[in-house]
Design an enzyme around this catalytic site. Sequence first.
Site, PDB file in Angstrom:
ATOM      1  N   ASP A  22       1.384   5.149  -6.460  1.00 50.93           N
ATOM      2  CA  ASP A  22       0.997   3.805  -6.026  1.00 50.93           C
ATOM      3  C   ASP A  22       0.719   2.858  -7.178  1.00 50.93           C
ATOM      4  O   ASP A  22       1.087   1.673  -7.123  1.00 50.93           O
ATOM      5  CB  ASP A  22      -0.195   3.869  -5.068  1.00 50.93           C
ATOM      6  N   MET A  24      -1.692   9.109  -4.975  1.00 50.52           N
ATOM      7  CA  MET A  24      -1.325  10.192  -5.885  1.00 50.52           C
ATOM      8  C   MET A  24      -2.174  11.446  -5.666  1.00 50.52           C
ATOM      9  O   MET A  24      -3.160  11.419  -4.944  1.00 50.52           O
ATOM     10  CB  MET A  24      -1.464   9.712  -7.330  1.00 50.52           C
ATOM     11  N   HIS A  25      -1.736  12.531  -6.296  1.00 46.04           N
ATOM     12  CA  HIS A  25      -2.507  13.775  -6.484  1.00 46.04           C
ATOM     13  C   HIS A  25      -2.642  14.655  -5.241  1.00 46.04           C
ATOM     14  O   HIS A  25      -3.065  15.808  -5.366  1.00 46.04           O
ATOM     15  CB  HIS A  25      -3.932  13.489  -6.992  1.00 46.04           C
TER      16      HIS A  25
END
Length: 498
Positions: A233, A77-78
């Site tokens: 995830d 992520m991110h």
Amino acid sequence: MYLGLDLGTSGLKGVVIDDNGVVLAQESVSLTVQSPHPTWSEQDPLSWWQACLEVMAQLQERLDLGKLKAIGLSGQMHGATLLNQQGDVLRPCILWNDGRSQTQCYALMAESPDSIERSGNLVMAGFTAPKIRWVEENEPEIFQQLAYVLLPKDYLAYRLTGHMSTDCSDASGTLWLNPATRQWDADLLATTGLTLANMPTVHEGCDVVGVLSKELAEQWEIAQLPVVAGGGDNAAGAVGMGVINPGEGFISLGTSGVYFTVSEAHRANPDNTVHAFCHALPDRWHQMGVTLSAANSLAWLAKLVGKSVAELLDALEDSDMVRTNVIFLPYLNGERTPHNDPLANGQFIGLDNQTSLESLTLAVLEGVAFSLLDCQNALSSAGSSAESLSLIGGGARSGMWRQIIANVLGKRIIYRDGGDVGPGLGAARLALLGEQRRLGGELEALIAQYCVMPDVLEEHVPALETQAYYQEKYALYQEVYQSTKTLNGRLSTLASSI
């Protein structure tokens, strides 16, 4: 058959399941992380695509991919993946564990005090929004060319289909999504100079977002399959483990460590550094505590001493060591929960001439478990809990580590079949849901049928005789950080100033 592609930090996995959700095959390709400066963490998105091509080639050798019906995605992520108007990558992706944008975090919170309420989360350096502000201030020539921002797995979806899309679980970690509405918030985007035109469309995790391009279908000798949005995830890992109802939870021992619980509504609690995000399935949300260096801590030690992780664990088991006076703080990439401190440093405390490698290994296992206890305490203060926890991720393969975590948390830990490929399995399940719903299936009935908890391989119950040892050591672990945190910034700048 249904394919889940899971883009992790250390590698890309492909997991194939059948109509009954049984894993038929899995393949993986390793990835590397670049750190050109202290606190920086980057990857080249083109390396993700090359890894995807290699995984598909490996799967072609094992299976008749002509039987595939749909593809799903999960991913780290991110990460800020920046594209120009033509869809070309502008710079390496700034990853989730990158700490360079702490100054921008402070500025964003000062300029937009309501942003925390709108996003439900603190502005942290790991999230996507402050990374864009950093690019604007430090790489203006890149920012001027910026047309689209994609998350890592969504870049793969773009290469597979030609469409720019995301799902609400992954988008929750950007600080641009309103998790209550599950859509982009134009005011939050404006804080970093972006508009809705710069963003992919937001879908639920099992929504079909496009079909495989004709060129790739011909290359892989398969049909132009539907591709579903997938999930971040952790949310995808929850789908893979059947953790989809309020009160259920899991721990992920991947590169980072995640303590994940499902909630019936969006329940923000930023004061306790708890992440409150959308789940990858509709009408569900989740809360997380995150420690930035879990299995990575053990991999770091193994690399440092020139051994494999398996060799470290085998030697520790052979030694019969169960206690050590060494304490390890696993802050190799800074820390999120509960400190929100990108400058926090990893530390060994208690070394002497008698300290062995086995003692260091045990201290690492304990230190990561203590960081997960920090997460558990933060979630508890936010009103979130789970009676028992499934365990997923590469680190979950160690029975010794699973038992230490059970002892430290005081929780029953359950290791399930498929736990080592949880996010990839979840991505494949989302693909299955998307295809079956496209054929007329009712979504909630499909979720109940396919998003079940896998078989239990082993359970770990807390050993009561260890409680006093771990309680006292956890108190020391907390004290070490509080006593040394003022040194972290000075240490971070010391080497670069010489």
